[in-house]
Motif scaffolding. Structure first.
Motif, PDB file in Angstrom:
ATOM      1  N   CYS A   1       3.318   2.319  -5.393  1.00  0.00           N
ATOM      2  CA  CYS A   1       3.043   1.411  -6.519  1.00  0.00           C
ATOM      3  C   CYS A   1       1.551   1.137  -6.584  1.00  0.00           C
ATOM      4  CB  CYS A   1       3.835   0.107  -6.385  1.00  0.00           C
ATOM      5  SG  CYS A   1       3.077  -1.119  -5.308  1.00  0.00           S
TER       6      CYS A   1
ATOM      7  N   GLU B   1      10.184  -3.733  -1.996  1.00  0.00           N
ATOM      8  CA  GLU B   1      10.075  -2.268  -1.925  1.00  0.00           C
ATOM      9  C   GLU B   1      11.305  -1.595  -2.519  1.00  0.00           C
ATOM     10  OE1 GLU B   1       8.755  -0.991   1.976  1.00  0.00           O
ATOM     11  OE2 GLU B   1       7.268  -2.601   2.013  1.00  0.00           O
ATOM     12  N   ASN B   2      12.483  -2.182  -2.304  1.00  0.00           N
ATOM     13  CA  ASN B   2      13.694  -1.643  -2.932  1.00  0.00           C
ATOM     14  C   ASN B   2      13.600  -1.698  -4.452  1.00  0.00           C
ATOM     15  OD1 ASN B   2      14.919  -0.999  -0.540  1.00  0.00           O
ATOM     16  ND2 ASN B   2      16.054  -2.941  -0.399  1.00  0.00           N
TER      17      ASN B   2
ATOM     18  N   ARG C   1      11.186   1.046  -5.574  1.00  0.00           N
ATOM     19  CA  ARG C   1      11.782   2.381  -5.452  1.00  0.00           C
ATOM     20  C   ARG C   1      12.884   2.590  -6.482  1.00  0.00           C
ATOM     21  NH1 ARG C   1      10.773   1.620   0.182  1.00  0.00           N
ATOM     22  NH2 ARG C   1       8.872   2.802   0.639  1.00  0.00           N
TER      23      ARG C   1
ATOM     24  N   ARG D   1       2.870   2.568   1.103  1.00  0.00           N
ATOM     25  CA  ARG D   1       4.264   2.880   1.460  1.00  0.00           C
ATOM     26  C   ARG D   1       5.092   3.268   0.248  1.00  0.00           C
ATOM     27  NH1 ARG D   1       3.821  -1.721   4.623  1.00  0.00           N
ATOM     28  NH2 ARG D   1       4.968  -2.951   3.099  1.00  0.00           N
ATOM     29  N   THR D   2       4.838   2.641  -0.897  1.00  0.00           N
ATOM     30  CA  THR D   2       5.751   2.811  -2.046  1.00  0.00           C
ATOM     31  C   THR D   2       5.165   3.658  -3.165  1.00  0.00           C
ATOM     32  OG1 THR D   2       4.889   0.851  -3.137  1.00  0.00           O
ATOM     33  CG2 THR D   2       6.769   0.533  -1.651  1.00  0.00           C
TER      34      THR D   2
END
Ligand SMILES: *Cc1c(COP(=O)(O)O)cnc(C)c1O
Length: 387
Positions: A35, A225-226, A229, A32-33
């Motif tokens: 990373c 996740e914030n 990002r 999703r990210t």
């Protein structure tokens, strides 16, 4: 419980289904990210399970030469990262064979070893200390405690960093958390930004260390996740996470048996064939009280027993529990969450046998992975190998 009844005790059982569940959470986060997630091997390095974990992870993180080599050998083709409080001259050359990312703990070591690393094509990092403590209670796990040796503070950076040394750096690394949720990361990242925000745009990556309890049911993934990002957008860096615990959380059991029950001043004490000091050292070191199937750590309900080891150490005590049924000699005691900081940290103090490792596969069958015995104990203490 019935599944484990036939196992020779004490032994550790690693649960493949649980490892897969944890792996899936981490792989989905990475997906999703963008990373990259590494296994911090110091928490869990039972390499028989590396082939299972490899598809979920970007690679391994090591605390020094041996773990770096283990990751390189047993998770082939994946990234190998290393951080060490201080590297030894005679090890560094060999380390270059295994490690892709090398993180230094001081500007001095970056200056001494950095040029060699760069020549070998390695990605180099420096551990920073954002001086932001977010944990109470576990002072020995707080790298931001006053006087800590872990990482370079901004004050030291300003005194020692020069343009030539900065040019060696590809990334920054911080590791300040322990069993924490993402609110603590959020707080820490703000401190990192305040202290090192000016240099981060010059970096290719930012490694946010371990201590993220990502696979715990109440973990707040959205905040993590914030954070990821934000770092990606603010500084255009590749974000690395290197959890240890989260990879193997709740993925292991420790199976032991009651050898005897003694009593002192009204306290009933079950003496196990397992030792806190030898087989679950963090119970004493951290300290914490592990979960037991069919028992509660709350006093009051059920049948109270103190669980303790057979060693000579008076403090070799796992803790006080209330059992649903009274314990008797020969009963099985099943500890949970025993894959992390156990098998990689145990010892043979008092000549205690090293518990064997077993694999619990998806189909529910058990396979023995090791055969530790008297030789394992003897080998570490003298001339058993006759060089
Ligand atoms: C201990 C450690 C980790 C892993 O920590 P966990 O609490 O097991 O997630 C990762 N990176 C570094 C540098 C560490 O020292």
């Amino acid at each position: 419980m019935a599944l484990f009844a036939a196992l020779p005790t004490p032994c550790y059982v690693i649960d493949e289904a649980r490892l897969r569940e944890n792996g899936a959470v981490l792989a989905a986060l990475a997906e999703r990210t963008g990373c990259r997630v590494l296994l911090a091997q110091k928490a869990f390095s039972n390499y028989d399970f590396y082939p299972l974990l490899a598809p979920y992870l970007a690679g391994t993180e090591a605390s020094g030469l041996y773990e770096a080599r283990l990751g390189w050998e047993e998770m082939p083709g994946k990234e190998v990262h290393v951080f060490c409080g201080a590297y030894r001259q005679e090890e560094f050359q060999e380390l270059l064979r295994y490690a892709d990312h090398i993180v230094f703990n001081s500007i001095h070591q970056l200056k001494v070893f950095g040029p060699l690393g760069k020549m070998a094509g390695k990605s180099l990092g420096l551990r920073i200390n954002p001086e932001c403590s977010t944990q109470e209670g576990h002072a020995i796990y707080d790298p931001c405690a006053p006087g800590s040796r872990m990482g370079v503070t901004r004050d030291v950076w300003d005194r020692e960093m020069d343009e030539e040394t900065l040019a060696l750096l590809d990334g920054l690394h911080f590791h300040t958390l322990c069993e924490q949720n993402s609110d603590a990361l959020n707080t820490t990242l703000a401190a990192v930004e305040e202290k090192f925000g000016d240099v981060l745009p010059r970096m290719q990556w930012l490694n946010m260390g371990g201590g993220h309890h990502i696979t715990r049911p109440d973990y707040d993934l959205a905040t993590l996740e914030n954070c990821i990002r934000h770092a990606q957008q603010a500084w255009n860096v590749t974000v690395y996470l290197e959890p240890g615990e989260a990879v193997a959380l709740n993925a292991g059991y420790f199976v032991s048996r009651v050898l005897d029950i003694v009593e002192n001043g009204g306290t009933r004490i079950a003496i196990l064939d397992a030792s806190a000091a030898c087989h679950m050292p963090d119970v004493l070191e951290m300290p914490y009280q592990p979960p037991i199937l069919g028992a509660s750590t709350e006093p009051g309900e059920g049948h109270p027993f103190r669980l303790a080891g057979p060693t000579c150490l008076a403090g070799d005590v796992v803790g006080d529990y209330s059992f649903e049924a009274p314990l008797a000699e020969g009963d099985l005691v099943l500890f949970g969450d025993m894959a992390i900081y156990t098998t990689c940290k145990n010892n043979t103090f008092n000549g205690m046998p090293l518990p064997d490792l077993w694999r619990l596969d998806r189909a529910g069958s058990l396979t023995r992975l090791t055969r530790f015995g008297y030789e394992t104990f003897k080998e570490r203490l003298g001339r058993a190998n006759r060089l």
